[in-house]
Design a protein around this motif. Structure first.
Motif, PDB file in Angstrom:
ATOM      1  N   SER A 191       0.761  77.733  22.306  1.00 38.63           N
ATOM      2  CA  SER A 191       1.636  77.321  21.199  1.00 38.63           C
ATOM      3  C   SER A 191       3.109  77.340  21.594  1.00 38.63           C
ATOM      4  CB  SER A 191       1.411  78.225  19.988  1.00 38.63           C
ATOM      5  OG  SER A 191       1.946  79.529  20.223  1.00 38.63           O
ATOM      6  N   THR A 192       3.482  78.191  22.567  1.00 35.06           N
ATOM      7  CA  THR A 192       4.874  78.247  23.029  1.00 35.06           C
ATOM      8  C   THR A 192       5.117  77.364  24.251  1.00 35.06           C
ATOM      9  OG1 THR A 192       4.398  80.162  24.449  1.00 35.06           O
ATOM     10  CG2 THR A 192       5.122  80.605  22.187  1.00 35.06           C
ATOM     11  N   GLY A 193       4.055  76.768  24.798  1.00 38.53           N
ATOM     12  CA  GLY A 193       4.207  75.905  25.971  1.00 38.53           C
ATOM     13  C   GLY A 193       4.491  76.668  27.250  1.00 38.53           C
ATOM     14  N   ASN A 194       4.142  77.946  27.293  1.00 37.06           N
ATOM     15  CA  ASN A 194       4.418  78.767  28.482  1.00 37.06           C
ATOM     16  C   ASN A 194       3.268  78.581  29.474  1.00 37.06           C
ATOM     17  OD1 ASN A 194       4.849  80.858  30.348  1.00 37.06           O
ATOM     18  ND2 ASN A 194       5.948  82.044  28.807  1.00 37.06           N
ATOM     19  N   LYS A 195       3.465  77.655  30.417  1.00 37.01           N
ATOM     20  CA  LYS A 195       2.401  77.289  31.344  1.00 37.01           C
ATOM     21  C   LYS A 195       2.019  78.428  32.282  1.00 37.01           C
ATOM     22  CE  LYS A 195       1.461  73.080  30.150  1.00 37.01           C
ATOM     23  NZ  LYS A 195       0.101  72.733  29.662  1.00 37.01           N
ATOM     24  N   ARG A 196       3.004  79.153  32.796  1.00 34.38           N
ATOM     25  CA  ARG A 196       2.704  80.234  33.741  1.00 34.38           C
ATOM     26  C   ARG A 196       1.805  81.280  33.090  1.00 34.38           C
ATOM     27  NH1 ARG A 196       5.211  85.219  34.715  1.00 34.38           N
ATOM     28  NH2 ARG A 196       4.747  86.106  36.767  1.00 34.38           N
ATOM     29  N   MET A 197       2.166  81.662  31.856  1.00 32.80           N
ATOM     30  CA  MET A 197       1.354  82.643  31.138  1.00 32.80           C
ATOM     31  C   MET A 197      -0.032  82.089  30.801  1.00 32.80           C
ATOM     32  SD  MET A 197       2.931  85.454  30.829  1.00 32.80           S
ATOM     33  CE  MET A 197       4.426  86.346  30.461  1.00 32.80           C
ATOM     34  N   GLU A 198      -0.081  80.803  30.439  1.00 30.83           N
ATOM     35  CA  GLU A 198      -1.363  80.180  30.121  1.00 30.83           C
ATOM     36  C   GLU A 198      -2.285  80.231  31.340  1.00 30.83           C
ATOM     37  OE1 GLU A 198      -3.193  75.767  29.015  1.00 30.83           O
ATOM     38  OE2 GLU A 198      -1.032  76.143  28.822  1.00 30.83           O
ATOM     39  N   GLY A 199      -1.735  79.880  32.511  1.00 31.91           N
ATOM     40  CA  GLY A 199      -2.539  79.899  33.726  1.00 31.91           C
ATOM     41  C   GLY A 199      -3.010  81.293  34.088  1.00 31.91           C
ATOM     42  N   GLY A 200      -2.116  82.264  33.965  1.00 28.73           N
ATOM     43  CA  GLY A 200      -2.493  83.641  34.278  1.00 28.73           C
ATOM     44  C   GLY A 200      -3.576  84.159  33.362  1.00 28.73           C
ATOM     45  N   THR A 201      -3.512  83.805  32.086  1.00 27.09           N
ATOM     46  CA  THR A 201      -4.529  84.267  31.131  1.00 27.09           C
ATOM     47  C   THR A 201      -5.871  83.604  31.396  1.00 27.09           C
ATOM     48  OG1 THR A 201      -2.779  84.590  29.484  1.00 27.09           O
ATOM     49  CG2 THR A 201      -5.033  84.569  28.680  1.00 27.09           C
ATOM     50  N   LEU A 202      -5.863  82.323  31.802  1.00 30.56           N
ATOM     51  CA  LEU A 202      -7.108  81.656  32.174  1.00 30.56           C
ATOM     52  C   LEU A 202      -7.768  82.351  33.364  1.00 30.56           C
ATOM     53  CD1 LEU A 202      -6.014  77.942  31.756  1.00 30.56           C
ATOM     54  CD2 LEU A 202      -7.896  79.045  30.537  1.00 30.56           C
ATOM     55  N   TYR A 215     -21.236  82.811  36.209  1.00 27.65           N
ATOM     56  CA  TYR A 215     -20.428  82.289  37.299  1.00 27.65           C
ATOM     57  C   TYR A 215     -19.886  80.886  37.017  1.00 27.65           C
ATOM     58  CZ  TYR A 215     -22.560  86.265  39.610  1.00 27.65           C
ATOM     59  OH  TYR A 215     -22.964  87.512  39.928  1.00 27.65           O
ATOM     60  N   ASP A 216     -20.636  80.044  36.312  1.00 27.78           N
ATOM     61  CA  ASP A 216     -20.139  78.691  36.008  1.00 27.78           C
ATOM     62  C   ASP A 216     -18.911  78.761  35.104  1.00 27.78           C
ATOM     63  OD1 ASP A 216     -22.141  77.595  37.539  1.00 27.78           O
ATOM     64  OD2 ASP A 216     -23.494  77.244  35.842  1.00 27.78           O
ATOM     65  N   GLU A 217     -19.000  79.578  34.028  1.00 31.99           N
ATOM     66  CA  GLU A 217     -17.843  79.725  33.137  1.00 31.99           C
ATOM     67  C   GLU A 217     -16.649  80.353  33.880  1.00 31.99           C
ATOM     68  OE1 GLU A 217     -20.910  80.578  32.457  1.00 31.99           O
ATOM     69  OE2 GLU A 217     -21.438  80.343  30.319  1.00 31.99           O
ATOM     70  N   ALA A 218     -16.965  81.302  34.778  1.00 33.54           N
ATOM     71  CA  ALA A 218     -15.892  81.952  35.540  1.00 33.54           C
ATOM     72  C   ALA A 218     -15.162  80.940  36.402  1.00 33.54           C
ATOM     73  CB  ALA A 218     -16.472  83.072  36.405  1.00 33.54           C
ATOM     74  N   LEU A 219     -15.898  80.114  37.172  1.00 30.55           N
ATOM     75  CA  LEU A 219     -15.260  79.111  38.029  1.00 30.55           C
ATOM     76  C   LEU A 219     -14.483  78.087  37.213  1.00 30.55           C
ATOM     77  CD1 LEU A 219     -17.838  78.327  40.873  1.00 30.55           C
ATOM     78  CD2 LEU A 219     -15.491  79.120  41.126  1.00 30.55           C
ATOM     79  N   GLU A 220     -15.025  77.706  36.072  1.00 31.56           N
ATOM     80  CA  GLU A 220     -14.345  76.723  35.223  1.00 31.56           C
ATOM     81  C   GLU A 220     -12.961  77.238  34.812  1.00 31.56           C
ATOM     82  OE1 GLU A 220     -14.834  74.670  30.783  1.00 31.56           O
ATOM     83  OE2 GLU A 220     -16.498  75.811  31.673  1.00 31.56           O
ATOM     84  N   HIS A 221     -12.866  78.459  34.343  1.00 29.70           N
ATOM     85  CA  HIS A 221     -11.579  78.996  33.900  1.00 29.70           C
ATOM     86  C   HIS A 221     -10.646  79.274  35.081  1.00 29.70           C
ATOM     87  CE1 HIS A 221     -13.804  79.642  30.122  1.00 29.70           C
ATOM     88  NE2 HIS A 221     -12.626  79.676  29.547  1.00 29.70           N
ATOM     89  N   LEU A 222     -11.201  79.733  36.193  1.00 28.42           N
ATOM     90  CA  LEU A 222     -10.354  79.990  37.366  1.00 28.42           C
ATOM     91  C   LEU A 222      -9.746  78.696  37.895  1.00 28.42           C
ATOM     92  CD1 LEU A 222     -12.556  82.637  39.205  1.00 28.42           C
ATOM     93  CD2 LEU A 222     -10.274  83.023  38.290  1.00 28.42           C
ATOM     94  N   LEU A 223     -10.554  77.625  37.948  1.00 29.52           N
ATOM     95  CA  LEU A 223     -10.028  76.345  38.430  1.00 29.52           C
ATOM     96  C   LEU A 223      -8.962  75.797  37.482  1.00 29.52           C
ATOM     97  CD1 LEU A 223     -13.363  74.737  39.701  1.00 29.52           C
ATOM     98  CD2 LEU A 223     -11.393  75.410  41.095  1.00 29.52           C
ATOM     99  N   GLN A 224      -9.170  75.973  36.170  1.00 25.48           N
ATOM    100  CA  GLN A 224      -8.131  75.550  35.212  1.00 25.48           C
ATOM    101  C   GLN A 224      -6.842  76.324  35.449  1.00 25.48           C
ATOM    102  OE1 GLN A 224      -9.401  75.684  31.106  1.00 25.48           O
ATOM    103  NE2 GLN A 224     -11.385  74.744  31.563  1.00 25.48           N
ATOM    104  N   GLY A 225      -6.976  77.644  35.638  1.00 24.20           N
ATOM    105  CA  GLY A 225      -5.794  78.469  35.886  1.00 24.20           C
ATOM    106  C   GLY A 225      -5.083  78.087  37.161  1.00 24.20           C
ATOM    107  N   VAL A 226      -5.851  77.856  38.254  1.00 25.43           N
ATOM    108  CA  VAL A 226      -5.239  77.466  39.533  1.00 25.43           C
ATOM    109  C   VAL A 226      -4.492  76.146  39.395  1.00 25.43           C
ATOM    110  CG1 VAL A 226      -5.800  76.668  41.868  1.00 25.43           C
ATOM    111  CG2 VAL A 226      -6.828  78.761  40.985  1.00 25.43           C
ATOM    112  N   SER A 227      -5.083  75.185  38.689  1.00 22.83           N
ATOM    113  CA  SER A 227      -4.436  73.882  38.500  1.00 22.83           C
ATOM    114  C   SER A 227      -3.070  74.020  37.832  1.00 22.83           C
ATOM    115  CB  SER A 227      -5.352  72.988  37.656  1.00 22.83           C
ATOM    116  OG  SER A 227      -4.726  71.754  37.367  1.00 22.83           O
TER     117      SER A 227
END
Length: 662
Positions: A191-202, A215-227
């Motif tokens: 909601s605040t547009g804080n991308k760094r925090m969003e990625g870290g939380t993912l 493991y599938d859900e884990a990889l999905e969120h980790l890849l989103q965070g890395v992106s």
């Protein structure tokens, strides 16, 4: 294998976060060059937060420069900020003790200045630092203390608290709660547009799913965070994400993908000069090579990881590397090095166990000191009452002077009468002297018996200490050697039997440690009878023999160590008798202190017994209880009937000063 949730470093979110890119950094550097003193220090403080996670060397240099400017300008708030960021810079190199010391000093200054923004920021960092050292209760305390300093419109700060509490829940393995708080944080960051925090939380959410073996859900969120984090350039969060992905691939036996992910994490940690991150990634790489049966490279990486962990005092990584090195050397038939590393692993495992117990004792000590402070406050609050009492006393003295003549006459009369009474008593006193002499002789004989009894009890306790030490130093070592031999059975065909045997051996080691602790509990020596009994009852309760309850009232002081030890042993003996013989489902232990009478009751609803038969057969256990209590001048009474349970009552008069620890 160890999951990412058990690693001892975390994403340290700041209260205030600026977009991390070269344009902002260049702008702050140029602006700092235009100012001096306090103003320059404030700009450089902002610059530190931009460098942090990108370049730890530059971040540390900026923190030191802010401290120089704080000293030159003699500004307390700038000094608080300098101590804060210096502490975080120390943490990035694994120097957590120095880090906590500096940040706590920053908190003292910020509280004195009543600067709510700085207080909130520092409390957040202290929570993170204590979290990194597995001090979860202290970490949560700092996060909760931070809440009153946050404003409703500070969404980033509120989200940070959610994220921090989520990490605590993840650390104590309450994964559903962890996901709940991480998702709350994620919604606010979006909601605040804080991308760094969003990625870290993912990334954090991905780690929780890994621990849940999804493991599938884990990889999905980790890849989103890395992106997202790649665009923000935060190397620290990226290194954690890649290491987490490596753990997932290794768990799925995709060893080449795991190696690639660990190498990415290692390169990022080296760029940050993050010693802990390097040690962790190298350890995981070594474990992967071991799984591929590439023993030579595995040993090289594990030894490197151990040396790095030792340089920063990370016992958890040191313990893991010793275990993996023992396994690697065994596979290469190097039994001497396998045995040496297995012994070192056992020593580190015991050390971490003892540190955990020590932290629990420290928490008890903090609770005790808090109670003492409350008593001091009550004393200070009573000063007004004392002053009023003094005024009342003055009035009494004035009134007393009016009747002084009458009192003098009365005293003279009483003195004369008393003198006459003394003459009459003198004759009676002479007759009693002989009787008193006889009583003194009997008392001396009784005292001699008490001295013998005390020596016997003291000898018994010394023997308990010796046996406890031999159990710990001798038998545990032999168990560890046996464990190494079990490791040699670890082929895939016998894996289930091997794991069962190894688990049984670990259980035996735990049982020996429990026996040694029960023979001489340190908590009794340091914190007294009530805390020791609470721990003893907790241990009995975990064994599910029966429902057991401990209550106490009126006990606010420590007793003489002999009193405490004798009562502890008596209650321990009675409870053990219940476990062995009573077949009870409910047990109640009560302690109460009324005036100077200490009363103890141990009651069960078991099968009971014939008290007369037990007394005539000289049961060793019950005789030990009676001997200990009679030595203290106390009394023991037993009521029991077949199939009607048993009640044992103990009474000790502690009015004698020697029974109290004063």
């Amino acid at each position: 294998m160890k999951s990412v949730g058990q690693l001892v470093y975390f994403i340290f979110f700041s209260t205030v976060v600026w977009a991390q890119n070269n344009r902002v950094i260049d702008s702050l550097v140029n602006e700092a060059d235009k100012h001096q003193g306090k103003e320059k220090g404030e700009i450089l403080t902002r610059l530190y937060w931009e460098y942090r996670g990108l370049d730890n060397v530059k971040a540390s240099a900026v923190a030191d420069r802010v401290m120089e400017l704080a000293i030159q300008s003699n500004d307390p708030l700038l000094r608080a900020k300098a101590l804060h960021i210096q502490g975080l810079a120390k943490a990035s190199y694994g120097e957590f003790s120095n880090a906590i010391r500096k940040v706590e000093e920053s908190l003292e200054i910020a509280l004195a200045l009543q600067d709510t923004s700085q207080v909130a920021s520092v409390l957040n960092s202290l929570g993170n630092l204590n979290h990194s050292q597995s001090n979860y209760n202290r970490a949560l305390d700092f996060y909760m203390r931070r809440i009153p300093y946050l404003k409703k419109n500070e969404k980033t700060a509120i989200a940070t608290n959610y994220n921090n509490i989520g990490m605590i829940q993840e650390a104590i393995k309450d994964y559903p709660k962890a996901l709940e708080y991480f998702r709350k944080a994620l919604d606010l960051h979006r909601s605040t547009g804080n991308k760094r925090m969003e990625g870290g939380t993912l990334v954090n959410i991905g780690i929780v799913y890994f621990n849940l073996k999804k493991y599938d859900e884990a990889l999905e969120h980790l890849l989103q965070g890395v992106s997202i984090i790649k665009g923000e350039g935060d190397k620290m969060i990226l290194s954690i994400a890649y290491e987490s992905m490596g753990n997932i691939h290794r768990e799925q036996k995709k060893y080449k993908l795991a190696e690639e992910a660990y190498q990415e994490s290692l390169l990022l940690s080296e760029a940050l000069q993050d010693t802990y991150g390097i040690a962790s990634a190298t350890r995981n790489l070594g474990e992967t090579l071991l799984a591929e049966k590439r023993y030579g490279p595995a040993i090289v990486n594990l030894m490197k990881s151990h040396d790095l962990a030792q340089s920063i005092g990370s016992k958890s990584i040191m313990m893991d590397t010793r275990r993996l090195l023992a396994q690697s050397y065994f596979e290469t038939q190097d039994m001497a090095n396998a045995y040496r590393n297995l012994m070192e692993y056992q020593v580190l495992k015991d050390s971490l166990f003892n540190e955990t117990k020590s932290r629990q004792i420290q928490e008890l000590q903090a609770k005790y000191e808090s109670e003492i402070k409350d008593q001091e406050i009550n004393l200070l609050n009573s000063e007004t009452e004392l002053q009023a009492a003094a005024l009342y006393e003055e009035r009494l003295i004035r009134n007393a002077s009016i009747v002084s003549v009458f009192m003098i006459a009365l005293v003279a009369f009483l003195l004369i009468r008393n003198y006459q009474q003394k003459i009459r008593n003198a004759k009676a006193l002479a007759l009693k002297n002989e009787e008193i002499s006889s009583q003194q002789i009997l008392q001396l004989q009784k005292d001699k018996k008490l001295e013998v009894m005390e020596a016997m009890i003291d000898g018994e306790e010394k023997e308990r200490r010796r046996i406890a030490q031999e159990l710990h130093d001798g038998l545990l070592g032999h168990l560890a050697a046996i464990k190494m031999k079990f490791d040699g059975m670890g082929s895939e065909s016998n894996q289930d039997k091997f794991n069962q045997a190894l688990s049984s051996l670990d259980g035996a080691s735990t049982e020996v440690r429990r026996i040694a602790h029960n023979m001489m509990p340190q908590i009794l020596i340091r914190y007294g009878l009530i805390e020791a009994l609470s721990e003893f009852v907790g241990n009995i309760r975990m064994m599910n023999y029966f429902t057991i309850t401990l209550t106490h009232s009126g006990i606010k002081q420590r007793f003489n160590p002999i009193v405490e030890l004798s009562l502890y042993r008596a209650i321990q003996e009675l409870t053990n008798n219940i476990v062995k013989h009573a077949k009870a489902s409910v047990v109640l232990i009560q302690l109460s202190l009324i005036s100077d009478l200490l009363m103890v009751t141990v009651e069960d609803n078991g099968v009971g017994f014939n008290v007369g038969i037990v007394e005539t057969t000289n049961g060793i256990g019950i005789n030990n209880v009676i001997s200990r209590i009679e030595y203290l001048g106390g009394k023991v009474s037993i009521q029991s009937e077949n199939n009607k349970g048993t009640t044992v009552n103990i009474e000790i008069d502690i009015s004698n000063e020697s029974a109290l620890n004063i």
